[in-house]
Design a protein around this motif. Structure first.
Motif, PDB file in Angstrom:
ATOM      1  N   ASN A  88      -3.896   0.615  -5.892  1.00 23.17           N
ATOM      2  CA  ASN A  88      -4.524   1.902  -5.592  1.00 23.17           C
ATOM      3  C   ASN A  88      -4.626   2.778  -6.831  1.00 23.17           C
ATOM      4  N   ASP A  89      -5.078   2.194  -7.914  1.00 21.70           N
ATOM      5  CA  ASP A  89      -5.280   2.875  -9.195  1.00 21.70           C
ATOM      6  C   ASP A  89      -3.984   3.176  -9.936  1.00 21.70           C
ATOM      7  N   LYS A 102       0.830  -1.193   0.000  1.00 21.86           N
ATOM      8  CA  LYS A 102       0.000   0.000   0.000  1.00 21.86           C
ATOM      9  C   LYS A 102       0.872   1.255   0.000  1.00 21.86           C
ATOM     10  N   GLN A 141      -4.285  -8.497  -9.223  1.00 29.21           N
ATOM     11  CA  GLN A 141      -5.015  -7.283  -8.879  1.00 29.21           C
ATOM     12  C   GLN A 141      -5.353  -6.573 -10.182  1.00 29.21           C
ATOM     13  N   TRP A 146      -8.678  -4.656 -10.604  1.00 35.96           N
ATOM     14  CA  TRP A 146      -9.806  -3.733 -10.476  1.00 35.96           C
ATOM     15  C   TRP A 146      -9.323  -2.315 -10.153  1.00 35.96           C
ATOM     16  N   ALA A 147     -10.041  -1.319 -10.674  1.00 34.29           N
ATOM     17  CA  ALA A 147      -9.877   0.050 -10.200  1.00 34.29           C
ATOM     18  C   ALA A 147     -10.467   0.149  -8.795  1.00 34.29           C
ATOM     19  N   SER A 148     -10.016   1.135  -8.022  1.00 35.92           N
ATOM     20  CA  SER A 148     -10.430   1.226  -6.621  1.00 35.92           C
ATOM     21  C   SER A 148     -11.922   1.504  -6.468  1.00 35.92           C
ATOM     22  N   ASN A 149     -12.559   2.090  -7.510  1.00 38.64           N
ATOM     23  CA  ASN A 149     -13.991   2.365  -7.429  1.00 38.64           C
ATOM     24  C   ASN A 149     -14.854   1.182  -7.872  1.00 38.64           C
ATOM     25  N   SER A 150     -14.214   0.050  -8.174  1.00 37.47           N
ATOM     26  CA  SER A 150     -14.907  -1.181  -8.593  1.00 37.47           C
ATOM     27  C   SER A 150     -15.709  -0.989  -9.876  1.00 37.47           C
ATOM     28  N   SER A 158     -13.849  -7.672  -6.582  1.00 37.74           N
ATOM     29  CA  SER A 158     -13.768  -6.214  -6.636  1.00 37.74           C
ATOM     30  C   SER A 158     -13.469  -5.639  -5.252  1.00 37.74           C
ATOM     31  N   PRO A 159     -12.898  -4.426  -5.193  1.00 38.91           N
ATOM     32  CA  PRO A 159     -12.576  -3.819  -3.892  1.00 38.91           C
ATOM     33  C   PRO A 159     -13.788  -3.661  -2.969  1.00 38.91           C
ATOM     34  N   ASP A 160     -14.994  -3.436  -3.544  1.00 32.42           N
ATOM     35  CA  ASP A 160     -16.169  -3.286  -2.681  1.00 32.42           C
ATOM     36  C   ASP A 160     -16.821  -4.625  -2.338  1.00 32.42           C
TER      37      ASP A 160
END
Length: 685
Positions: free
Chosen positions: A395-396, A26, A344, A346-350, A286-288
């Motif tokens: 993180n994008d 991170k 990994q 996915w974009a952070s906004n899923s 996905s992140p969410d």
């Protein structure tokens, strides 16, 4: 030897050969955004005959979605580990490594924190399972959201006669079970080439707080689990299960094996989440935690197919097609999904998924919008490189490995554009191998002439890559070395129609495509010497190389073949991918199928051995004694046929190597022998 005066026609999709992964720490946030991360590379050390993995660290100072500064790169450092993974918070790292304890090899699970080693498990001494899987097909090392559990895959523990097992034991439910000794002479199937010794994988959970390791119960015995990840906030696991009944077929490089997605909770309750009649791979959460993206394909048929990208709605428990199979694609257009998804993606906004896939002769990085299914290229490789491969998204921040035939892999990073502001990504070069070879290369697309059209799949094109010395090094006519695989019709990156067009046409369509590429280049470049042409290839490329010197005996002056398919009829009972022998020649395959005389005749007629009597070019054969995909006795069959006719032939047998001939000393020996063979027979003084 003047290798600068050799011209190569490379018939394969440009690939990156660095070993880079686990770029997942991170970022740290202060006035600017500071990202630190080690990157794993590999370097050959010839004196010891080993590949040395090592790490490099980059520190990036970032403001919003822009890299403002790259701090000086520190010294590299060597390491040896099988797997590693950062925790979700980025404050801990799990490592599985091998080491010697009292003269015996042991595997350890270690957890490292900011102040050093926090936990260590001697997995061998715990004796809950066999060796941990580290391969690309099954392996995983996943942290639970609470960062107190680690999920991985290992070989099932076997009770042998050397172990003094108690006659009975209790399982986790308290039920009495009988432990039977296994006969050490019973044949154990494995998953084929590159997966030797991997037979019965099991899901394992290391509980860090309780300091214990447990094997998950409830996985159906007819499937082999792998590619597992945590679900439901750590209360369950999603995994891919490959059918191992009635027997195992080779899995490496084969995306057409029957498999499905499963869910299992920690009490052993297992549920099928997808249809059980296809093949699936690469599940990515996905992140969410609301969506699961994965790849899906057909069972049997071509081993590398254009795949569906599927989207699974976890709340509604329903799947939909996000990216369909692409039958055909125009020049430079998206041609479908063929490769596994990065860990990994996915974009952070899923909202977006990022991936790389072959496109013509190159590999390109794309994104797909989760809601609209819109696909767009992310990195334009034509600017500087031939191919780009997405390694991970942090993180994008996209981390991409870029390379070309004359430039080794280097890293490029850039932040994902926000959904509201779709500006062009600002790319930053982190560096890589500081080498640029002095030769030129050219991407070529070829249209078959009317007499070589496949009328069932008319209008297809194929590709090749031309490598040649730069203009300053030219002196007289240049010999031509044809290095197969050419991207003949049937290769990935040109749509599913191209792949399907080869079924039933091996030994003819693919051979004609390679020959057409060679003629095209000879006619378009007068600096090439048409009287000094050699051919080389491995596996199916070796199959084509041997076909070419048999079907065009006066054209080629020398041949080098690595583990070539010579006689598909005799390979039926010795290959880990026996289904290919049927589908490639246009025959249906089923597990209970036995070869008929007609099928064997078809296989024989489409094999290079059918043209062996016409071969007059000197042939160098390189065979791996432990090859489970193409038996080394295939090459030996051609060797004996050529020896009986006093045709020049030399055979190199690498007893400890498999299909890829990947051991370092083998690779260097093959390279030198090929160079000397071509130098001798192409009159390169």
């Amino acid at each position: 030897m003047h290798f600068s005066h050799v011209l190569f026609v490379n018939l394969c999709v440009l690939e990156q050969h660095n070993n880079l992964h686990n770029f997942t720490e991170k970022s740290k946030t202060c006035v600017t955004r500071l990202l630190r991360d080690p990157k794993e590379w590999g370097q050959c050390e010839m004196d010891r005959g080993v590949r040395l993995p090592f790490c490099q660290k980059w520190t990036l100072q970032c403001d919003q979605r822009t890299v403002k500064n790259i701090l000086p790169l520190g010294p590299s450092f060597s390491f040896f580990r099988l797997l590693s993974s950062h925790s979700p918070s980025g404050t801990r790292r799990a490592v599985i490594r091998e080491a010697s304890a009292h003269g015996v090899g042991h595997q350890y699970l270690e957890v490292w924190g900011c102040r050093g080693l926090e936990k260590s498990f001697d997995l061998t001494a715990l004796s809950k399972h066999g060796k941990v899987y580290e391969d690309a097909q099954f392996a995983c090392l996943a942290w639970s959201p609470c960062e107190e559990k680690l999920l991985y895959v290992a070989e099932k523990k076997r009770v042998g006669s050397s172990e003094k097992a108690s006659p009975s034991s209790a399982n986790q439910s308290g039920e009495l079970i009988v432990l039977e000794e296994e006969d050490k002479n019973v044949y154990m199937e494995d998953w084929g080439e590159g997966l030797v010794g991997k037979s019965v994988p099991v899901l394992c959970v290391a509980d860090l707080s309780k300091r214990e390791v447990n094997v998950c119960t409830g996985v159906p015995p007819h499937v082999s689990p792998g590619q597992a990840l945590w679900a439901e906030g750590g209360r369950g696991v999603v995994f891919v299960g490959w059918w191992n009944e009635p027997f195992r077929l080779g899995l490496k490089f084969c995306s057409n094996r029957r498999s499905a997605r499963f869910h299992i909770d920690l009490k052993g309750n297992c549920e099928l989440l997808s249809a059980d009649s296809g093949s699936v791979s690469s599940p990515r959460l996905s992140p969410d935690h609301r969506w699961l993206v994965y790849l899906q394909g057909r069972v049997f048929g071509p081993h590398h197919q254009c795949l569906l990208m599927m989207l699974y709605d976890i709340e509604k428990r329903s799947s939909s097609v996000l990216i369909d199979v692409i039958r055909r694609a125009g020049k430079g257009q998206f041609a479908g999904v063929y490769d596994p998804l990065p860990p990994q993606c996915w974009a952070s906004n899923s909202e977006e998924i990022f991936f790389s896939s072959p496109c013509g002769n190159s590999k390109v990085v794309f994104s797909v919008d989760r809601q609209t299914g819109r696909i767009r290229p992310v990195y334009d490789t034509k600017r500087e490189f031939g191919s780009a491969r997405l390694l991970t998204v942090i993180n994008d921040l996209l981390v991409i490995s870029c390379s070309s035939p004359n430039h080794p892999p280097s890293l490029v990073v850039g932040f994902v554009s926000s959904r509201e502001n779709k500006q062009e990504v600002q790319w930053t070069h982190l560096g890589g191998a500081d080498v640029c070879e002095k030769f030129d290369w050219q991407d070529i697309i070829i249209t078959p002439p009317p007499e070589e059209e496949n009328h069932q799949f008319s209008g297809l094109t194929f590709g090749a890559v031309l490598l040649k010395p730069d203009s300053s090094s030219k002196s007289g006519k240049i010999p031509l070395v044809v290095f197969i695989h050419v991207n003949y019709r049937g290769s990935t990156g040109f749509g599913q129609d191209s792949i399907d067009s080869l079924l039933g046409n091996v030994g003819s369509q693919d051979v004609k495509d390679v020959q057409r590429a060679v003629l095209h280049i000879l006619q378009s470049d007068q600096a090439l010497d048409a009287d000094r042409v050699a051919v080389m290839g491995g596996s199916h490329g070796g199959f084509l190389a041997c076909h070419l010197i048999g079907q065009y005996p006066e054209f080629y002056r020398a041949c080098a073949a690595r583990n070539p398919v010579i006689n598909a009829a005799t390979l039926v009972g010795t290959s880990d991918i026996v289904d290919w022998r049927y589908s490639s020649v246009g025959l249906h395959y089923s597990f209970d199928q036995l070869p008929t005389p007609e099928a064997l005749i078809t296989m024989l007629e489409k094999s290079p051995i059918a043209h062996a009597a016409q071969i007059c070019a000197p042939v160098l054969l390189m065979l791996g004694g432990k090859d489970k995909r193409v038996s080394p006795y295939q090459g030996l069959e051609l060797y004996k046929a050529l020896k009986s006719r006093k045709s020049p032939v030399r055979l190199l047998w690498y007893d400890g190597d498999g299909h890829s001939l990947s051991r370092l000393e083998t690779q260097s020996d093959c390279f030198l022998n090929i160079a000397l063979w071509f130098q001798q027979h192409l009159n390169m003084n």
